[in-house]
Motif scaffolding. Structure first.
Motif, PDB file in Angstrom:
ATOM      1  N   ARG A  42      36.651  30.589  30.989  1.00  0.00           N
ATOM      2  CA  ARG A  42      35.232  30.579  30.620  1.00  0.00           C
ATOM      3  C   ARG A  42      34.500  31.688  31.371  1.00  0.00           C
ATOM      4  O   ARG A  42      33.663  32.406  30.819  1.00  0.00           O
ATOM      5  N   GLU A  45      35.351  35.011  29.813  1.00  0.00           N
ATOM      6  CA  GLU A  45      34.683  35.195  28.515  1.00  0.00           C
ATOM      7  C   GLU A  45      33.235  35.667  28.732  1.00  0.00           C
ATOM      8  O   GLU A  45      32.737  36.516  28.006  1.00  0.00           O
ATOM      9  N   ARG A  46      32.589  35.121  29.758  1.00  0.00           N
ATOM     10  CA  ARG A  46      31.192  35.497  30.037  1.00  0.00           C
ATOM     11  C   ARG A  46      31.093  36.819  30.789  1.00  0.00           C
ATOM     12  O   ARG A  46      30.033  37.441  30.777  1.00  0.00           O
ATOM     13  N   ASN A  47      32.159  37.199  31.475  1.00  0.00           N
ATOM     14  CA  ASN A  47      32.125  38.405  32.325  1.00  0.00           C
ATOM     15  C   ASN A  47      33.330  39.288  32.043  1.00  0.00           C
ATOM     16  O   ASN A  47      34.170  39.511  32.922  1.00  0.00           O
ATOM     17  N   ALA A  67      30.750  39.087  38.522  1.00  0.00           N
ATOM     18  CA  ALA A  67      29.934  38.421  37.503  1.00  0.00           C
ATOM     19  C   ALA A  67      28.613  39.152  37.366  1.00  0.00           C
ATOM     20  O   ALA A  67      28.122  39.751  38.327  1.00  0.00           O
ATOM     21  N   ASP A  69      24.896  38.229  35.972  1.00  0.00           N
ATOM     22  CA  ASP A  69      24.052  37.155  35.416  1.00  0.00           C
ATOM     23  C   ASP A  69      22.837  37.707  34.673  1.00  0.00           C
ATOM     24  O   ASP A  69      21.924  36.965  34.313  1.00  0.00           O
TER      25      ASP A  69
END
Ligand SMILES: CC(C)(COP(=O)(O)OP(=O)(O)OC[C@H]1O[C@@H](n2cnc3c(N)ncnc32)[C@H](O)[C@@H]1OP(=O)(O)O)[C@@H](O)C(=O)NCCC(=O)NCCS
Length: 142
Positions: A42, A45-47, A67, A69
């Motif tokens: 997860r 997928e976001r990073n 990461a 944000d």
């Protein structure tokens, strides 16, 4: 000490998981909820492109997770194989993740150092990081 020649810094792949987790344990990282494979996927997928491993002769010898944000970059789970610490691998991993965050337009990178891990503060200061003057608070949702 001589620099440790690395074959590559490349992106984490799911099949690296057990090896990476064992490295984290050897390096003394405290593993928590969020460190299981589904949570790490997860995260990736976001990073995309920010969870990196360092390889030396086909062996994974370091990791870093970056990461973004949308306001700040964050760095998690920087770890180097204990027998190869002090040979420039941590510096190279940080340089790579910083370059990737900068390429995304991130203006500043933050990171947390666990209480009791004061030794690592000297490493980050050497790389240009300064104490942020803020306290981190957190709450587990599961
Ligand atoms: C922290 C860690 C990733 C550093 O990686 P490393 O490969 O040993 O560090 P490097 O050899 O790349 O060191 C880079 C520079 O920092 C300096 N440095 C390293 N540790 C230092 C310390 N405790 N105090 C001051 N300087 C330090 C080195 O002398 C080197 O300086 P130079 O490149 O200007 O000559 C590694 O020690 C580690 O895995 N520690 C255990 C896990 C951990 O605590 N991770 C951080 C979680 S927040």
């Amino acid at each position: 000490m001589e620099p440790a020649p690395l074959s590559a810094i490349r992106e984490f792949r799911p099949e690296d998981y057990e090896t990476v987790r064992a490295l984290w344990v050897r390096a003394g990282l405290a593993l928590r909820p969020g460190d299981d494979l589904p949570d790490l996927l997860r995260f990736v997928e976001r990073n995309p492109g920010l969870f990196l491993v360092a390889e030396r002769d086909g062996e994974i010898v370091g990791t870093v997770m970056g990461a973004d944000d949308g306001r700040r970059g964050w760095v998690y789970h920087l770890a180097v194989e204990p027998r190869l610490q002090g040979r420039g691998i941590g510096r190279r991993l940080m340089a790579e993740v910083e370059a990737r965050l900068a390429a995304r337009g991130v203006p500043k990178v933050n990171l947390h150092v666990a209480e009791g891990n004061e030794r690592v503060v000297g490493f980050y200061r050497r790389l240009g990081y300064e104490p942020g003057g803020a306290r981190m608070l957190g709450k587990y949702l599961r």
